[in-house]
Design a protein around this motif. Structure first.
Motif, PDB file in Angstrom:
ATOM      1  N   VAL A 173       0.810  -1.215   0.000  1.00 17.65           N
ATOM      2  CA  VAL A 173       0.000   0.000   0.000  1.00 17.65           C
ATOM      3  C   VAL A 173       0.847   1.270   0.000  1.00 17.65           C
ATOM      4  CG1 VAL A 173      -0.294   0.355   2.493  1.00 17.65           C
ATOM      5  CG2 VAL A 173      -2.195   0.887   0.919  1.00 17.65           C
ATOM      6  N   GLY A 174       2.121   1.153   0.355  1.00 18.88           N
ATOM      7  CA  GLY A 174       3.021   2.291   0.242  1.00 18.88           C
ATOM      8  C   GLY A 174       3.223   3.116   1.489  1.00 18.88           C
ATOM      9  N   PHE A 175       2.686   2.679   2.611  1.00 17.04           N
ATOM     10  CA  PHE A 175       2.971   3.311   3.902  1.00 17.04           C
ATOM     11  C   PHE A 175       2.839   2.263   4.995  1.00 17.04           C
ATOM     12  CE2 PHE A 175      -1.458   4.302   2.728  1.00 17.04           C
ATOM     13  CZ  PHE A 175      -2.162   3.776   3.795  1.00 17.04           C
ATOM     14  N   LYS A 176       3.292   2.593   6.176  1.00 14.14           N
ATOM     15  CA  LYS A 176       3.380   1.605   7.249  1.00 14.14           C
ATOM     16  C   LYS A 176       1.996   1.164   7.736  1.00 14.14           C
ATOM     17  CE  LYS A 176       5.673   0.774  11.704  1.00 14.14           C
ATOM     18  NZ  LYS A 176       6.521   1.379  12.761  1.00 14.14           N
ATOM     19  N   ILE A 177       1.783  -0.139   7.706  1.00 16.16           N
ATOM     20  CA  ILE A 177       0.579  -0.762   8.257  1.00 16.16           C
ATOM     21  C   ILE A 177       1.024  -1.696   9.372  1.00 16.16           C
ATOM     22  CG2 ILE A 177      -1.372  -2.305   7.801  1.00 16.16           C
ATOM     23  CD1 ILE A 177      -1.799   0.369   6.554  1.00 16.16           C
ATOM     24  N   ARG A 178       0.948  -1.210  10.599  1.00 17.58           N
ATOM     25  CA  ARG A 178       1.336  -1.973  11.783  1.00 17.58           C
ATOM     26  C   ARG A 178       0.444  -1.582  12.950  1.00 17.58           C
ATOM     27  NH1 ARG A 178       3.926  -4.743   8.991  1.00 17.58           N
ATOM     28  NH2 ARG A 178       6.015  -5.596   9.254  1.00 17.58           N
TER      29      ARG A 178
ATOM     30  N   PHE B 170     -10.776  -2.757   2.377  1.00 18.35           N
ATOM     31  CA  PHE B 170     -10.965  -2.950   0.948  1.00 18.35           C
ATOM     32  C   PHE B 170     -10.741  -1.694   0.126  1.00 18.35           C
ATOM     33  CE2 PHE B 170     -12.284  -7.020   2.281  1.00 18.35           C
ATOM     34  CZ  PHE B 170     -12.040  -7.848   1.188  1.00 18.35           C
ATOM     35  N   ASN B 171     -10.902  -0.520   0.710  1.00 21.83           N
ATOM     36  CA  ASN B 171     -10.489   0.675  -0.021  1.00 21.83           C
ATOM     37  C   ASN B 171      -8.977   0.694  -0.185  1.00 21.83           C
ATOM     38  OD1 ASN B 171     -13.018   1.649  -0.576  1.00 21.83           O
ATOM     39  ND2 ASN B 171     -13.076   3.102   1.126  1.00 21.83           N
ATOM     40  N   MET B 172      -8.257   0.153   0.799  1.00 19.65           N
ATOM     41  CA  MET B 172      -6.804   0.029   0.655  1.00 19.65           C
ATOM     42  C   MET B 172      -6.450  -1.058  -0.366  1.00 19.65           C
ATOM     43  SD  MET B 172      -5.131   0.640   4.428  1.00 19.65           S
ATOM     44  CE  MET B 172      -5.908  -0.774   5.223  1.00 19.65           C
ATOM     45  N   VAL B 173      -7.202  -2.146  -0.385  1.00 25.54           N
ATOM     46  CA  VAL B 173      -6.971  -3.201  -1.370  1.00 25.54           C
ATOM     47  C   VAL B 173      -7.112  -2.642  -2.787  1.00 25.54           C
ATOM     48  CG1 VAL B 173      -7.982  -5.299  -2.370  1.00 25.54           C
ATOM     49  CG2 VAL B 173      -7.524  -5.175   0.083  1.00 25.54           C
ATOM     50  N   GLY B 174      -8.097  -1.790  -2.992  1.00 27.23           N
ATOM     51  CA  GLY B 174      -8.267  -1.160  -4.299  1.00 27.23           C
ATOM     52  C   GLY B 174      -7.049  -0.335  -4.684  1.00 27.23           C
ATOM     53  N   ALA B 175      -6.479   0.365  -3.714  1.00 32.78           N
ATOM     54  CA  ALA B 175      -5.273   1.150  -3.974  1.00 32.78           C
ATOM     55  C   ALA B 175      -4.093   0.248  -4.337  1.00 32.78           C
ATOM     56  CB  ALA B 175      -4.938   2.003  -2.752  1.00 32.78           C
ATOM     57  N   VAL B 176      -3.994  -0.880  -3.671  1.00 26.04           N
ATOM     58  CA  VAL B 176      -2.932  -1.850  -3.981  1.00 26.04           C
ATOM     59  C   VAL B 176      -3.088  -2.359  -5.405  1.00 26.04           C
ATOM     60  CG1 VAL B 176      -2.090  -4.172  -3.448  1.00 26.04           C
ATOM     61  CG2 VAL B 176      -2.515  -2.530  -1.600  1.00 26.04           C
ATOM     62  N   LEU B 177      -4.306  -2.624  -5.818  1.00 26.94           N
ATOM     63  CA  LEU B 177      -4.575  -3.088  -7.175  1.00 26.94           C
ATOM     64  C   LEU B 177      -4.061  -2.064  -8.195  1.00 26.94           C
ATOM     65  CD1 LEU B 177      -5.969  -5.333  -8.869  1.00 26.94           C
ATOM     66  CD2 LEU B 177      -8.033  -3.928  -8.800  1.00 26.94           C
TER      67      LEU B 177
ATOM     68  N   ARG C 123      -6.315   2.325 -13.448  1.00 27.23           N
ATOM     69  CA  ARG C 123      -7.270   2.857 -12.472  1.00 27.23           C
ATOM     70  C   ARG C 123      -8.244   1.768 -12.048  1.00 27.23           C
ATOM     71  NH1 ARG C 123     -10.821   7.953 -14.231  1.00 27.23           N
ATOM     72  NH2 ARG C 123     -12.359   6.294 -14.653  1.00 27.23           N
ATOM     73  N   PHE C 124      -8.601   1.760 -10.779  1.00 24.75           N
ATOM     74  CA  PHE C 124      -9.363   0.673 -10.185  1.00 24.75           C
ATOM     75  C   PHE C 124     -10.591   0.290 -10.999  1.00 24.75           C
ATOM     76  CE2 PHE C 124     -12.920  -0.687  -7.527  1.00 24.75           C
ATOM     77  CZ  PHE C 124     -12.408  -1.866  -7.014  1.00 24.75           C
TER      78      PHE C 124
ATOM     79  N   ASN D 285      -9.213  14.977 -10.708  1.00 26.41           N
ATOM     80  CA  ASN D 285      -7.967  15.246  -9.985  1.00 26.41           C
ATOM     81  C   ASN D 285      -7.396  13.975  -9.352  1.00 26.41           C
ATOM     82  OD1 ASN D 285      -8.042  18.179 -10.363  1.00 26.41           O
ATOM     83  ND2 ASN D 285      -9.818  18.119  -9.029  1.00 26.41           N
ATOM     84  N   TYR D 286      -7.589  12.865 -10.011  1.00 25.85           N
ATOM     85  CA  TYR D 286      -7.294  11.543  -9.462  1.00 25.85           C
ATOM     86  C   TYR D 286      -5.795  11.270  -9.378  1.00 25.85           C
ATOM     87  CZ  TYR D 286      -8.517   6.628  -8.588  1.00 25.85           C
ATOM     88  OH  TYR D 286      -8.707   5.396  -8.026  1.00 25.85           O
ATOM     89  N   THR D 287      -5.382  10.659  -8.263  1.00 25.40           N
ATOM     90  CA  THR D 287      -4.011  10.180  -8.093  1.00 25.40           C
ATOM     91  C   THR D 287      -4.050   8.678  -7.865  1.00 25.40           C
ATOM     92  OG1 THR D 287      -3.308  12.276  -7.105  1.00 25.40           O
ATOM     93  CG2 THR D 287      -1.887  10.365  -6.755  1.00 25.40           C
ATOM     94  N   MET D 288      -3.410   7.930  -8.728  1.00 22.55           N
ATOM     95  CA  MET D 288      -3.418   6.468  -8.630  1.00 22.55           C
ATOM     96  C   MET D 288      -2.858   6.009  -7.293  1.00 22.55           C
ATOM     97  SD  MET D 288      -4.432   5.007 -11.617  1.00 22.55           S
ATOM     98  CE  MET D 288      -3.456   3.534 -11.920  1.00 22.55           C
ATOM     99  N   GLY D 289      -3.526   5.038  -6.693  1.00 23.14           N
ATOM    100  CA  GLY D 289      -3.065   4.479  -5.428  1.00 23.14           C
ATOM    101  C   GLY D 289      -3.343   5.338  -4.222  1.00 23.14           C
ATOM    102  N   VAL D 290      -3.981   6.495  -4.427  1.00 18.57           N
ATOM    103  CA  VAL D 290      -4.293   7.421  -3.332  1.00 18.57           C
ATOM    104  C   VAL D 290      -5.772   7.783  -3.329  1.00 18.57           C
ATOM    105  CG1 VAL D 290      -3.851   9.719  -2.363  1.00 18.57           C
ATOM    106  CG2 VAL D 290      -1.958   8.396  -3.352  1.00 18.57           C
ATOM    107  N   SER D 291      -6.285   8.122  -4.504  1.00 15.39           N
ATOM    108  CA  SER D 291      -7.681   8.576  -4.625  1.00 15.39           C
ATOM    109  C   SER D 291      -8.672   7.425  -4.735  1.00 15.39           C
ATOM    110  CB  SER D 291      -7.822   9.468  -5.863  1.00 15.39           C
ATOM    111  OG  SER D 291      -6.917  10.537  -5.856  1.00 15.39           O
ATOM    112  N   THR D 292      -8.208   6.216  -4.657  1.00 10.33           N
ATOM    113  CA  THR D 292      -9.023   5.032  -4.928  1.00 10.33           C
ATOM    114  C   THR D 292     -10.366   4.986  -4.209  1.00 10.33           C
ATOM    115  OG1 THR D 292      -6.850   3.955  -4.924  1.00 10.33           O
ATOM    116  CG2 THR D 292      -8.772   2.565  -5.339  1.00 10.33           C
ATOM    117  N   PRO D 293     -10.486   5.436  -2.945  1.00 14.22           N
ATOM    118  CA  PRO D 293     -11.793   5.384  -2.287  1.00 14.22           C
ATOM    119  C   PRO D 293     -12.896   6.166  -2.995  1.00 14.22           C
ATOM    120  CG  PRO D 293     -10.064   5.660  -0.648  1.00 14.22           C
ATOM    121  CD  PRO D 293      -9.415   5.815  -1.999  1.00 14.22           C
TER     122      PRO D 293
END
Length: 383
Positions: free
Chosen positions: A113-118, A179-186, A193-194, A249-257
């Motif tokens: 996802v590109g940032f820390k998930i812990r 799942f909004n994060m999963v979409g960004a991973v996709l 784009r998702f 104004n979409y940014t891939m992997g960020v605006s996915t939600p």
């Protein structure tokens, strides 16, 4: 709302390349009245149902209204925002990437996802892709789920609120943010784009006229969704908000939600039945392979003892006595949707309402949906 149900029935049902005559599967005397009685009991604005038996569609029916304002009758071709059944489309897409070797279910979700998930209480425990897909990540929706920044330590000082107290992988909590994060991973992995990925890799191959992007669909087909407030059913137009400015104004992997991978699929009951049939047949339908049998079975296998939730599909023995069903529900903006199937016996049901009195039973199931599914099972499967 009594006796408002106009029934629309087609002489033939075209699905997955097959034509099934409705006369072959004639209903017993009084069946349709029983179906209308259930809809009336829970004051359904509209109700769309499809039955699949022996892997083939055998019955479709629409009762009530597409919208109350114009009293347009509902059909099984109208589009609904189906809410959380949408999650299975995201998981299906991820399994395609797993099969291609681009990703593994055991991968650290932080790397994807590109940032820390812990979880701050368990900093040494890796949160895997599989944990996120099965709601065992220990992530919650306390900070909301419409922006990924809510759980990003570099963007939100209250990011830790997005985690529960238990160790990842040891417990279950349903979480839309997963799942909004999963979409960004996709998007990050495919560079597509998702909404376009889902269309290209799942919808178009199966011949489905559906999608996540409102502006790509025929608005005249949308079934209006309703919530009953103060004794009146009130339309929920925000269910079909196109969010055009955000998309520009979409940014891939960020605006996915913006597209709501967690609940934003718009699809008809007929087309959802075709999609369900693909999963019922372990990843393929009418000669079209979407995922492998191994991947399909992986999705359908419950991983949590509490909910028997797999990868965006769950197992249940509570829906129909004596039957082990696989599927998912959805609820949002007054809509309640159900997609459940038995892959070994090759039968399944789509049941969608665009508004009703949401009475729940002791299992927290919506009684309208459960009563309709059991009626359909008794009529088309059991006898």
């Amino acid at each position: 709302m009594k006796n408002i149900y106009q029934i629309t029935k087609k002489a033939a049902f075209a699905c997955v390349g097959l034509i099934i005559s409705s006369q072959v599967f004639a209903q017993s005397t009084g069946f349709e009245q029983k179906l209308k009685d259930v809809a009336n009991k829970y004051e359904a604005v509209g109700l769309a149902v499809v039955v699949v038996k022996d892997g083939k569609p055998v019955y479709e029916q629409a009762l009530g209204y597409k919208n109350l304002e114009n009293k347009e009758p509902l059909t099984t071709d109208n589009l609904f925002r189906i809410a959380s059944i949408s999650k299975s489309f995201s998981a299906t897409a991820i399994m395609q990437l797993v099969e291609q070797g681009k990703i593994s279910l055991t991968d650290d979700f932080s790397d994807l996802v590109g940032f820390k998930i812990r979880n701050p209480k368990y900093p040494d425990t890796k949160i895997t892709l599989e944990m996120v897909l099965s709601h065992r990540s220990s992530i919650n929706d306390s900070n909301g789920y419409f922006e990924l920044d809510v759980i990003n330590p570099d963007k939100n000082p209250n990011w830790a609120k997005s985690y529960n107290d238990y160790e990842p992988g040891t417990d279950y909590e349903y979480c839309n943010l997963n799942f909004n994060m999963v979409g960004a991973v996709l998007e990050r992995l495919s560079n597509v784009r998702f909404d376009n990925y889902i269309k290209q890799q799942i919808l178009t191959p199966l011949g489905l006229n559906a999608g996540y992007c409102v502006d790509s669909l025929d608005r005249s087909r949308f079934a209006t969704l309703y919530v009953k407030e103060d004794g009146t059913f009130k339309a929920q137009p925000s269910a079909y908000n196109p969010r055009s400015e955000e998309i520009r104004n979409y940014t891939m992997g960020v605006s996915t939600p913006v597209f709501s991978p967690t609940g934003g699929m718009k699809i008809s009951a007929n087309d959802l039945a075709k999609y369900m049939t693909m999963h019922m047949n372990y990843g393929q339908s009418a000669g079209i392979k979407i995922i492998s049998k191994k991947s399909a079975k992986r999705m359908q296998k419950g991983l949590s003892a509490k909910e028997h939730y797999g990868l965006a599909l769950l197992e249940t023995d509570k829906l129909i006595p004596g039957e082990h069903m696989i599927g998912h529900t959805g609820s949002a903006y007054g809509l309640y949707s159900n997609m459940f199937f038995e892959p070994k016996k090759k039968f399944g049901f789509i049941v969608i309402t665009n508004g009703c009195i949401p009475t729940q039973d002791s299992d927290d199931d919506i009684m309208l949906s459960k009563d309709v599914i059991r009626l359909l099972y008794s009529e088309f499967v059991k006898k």
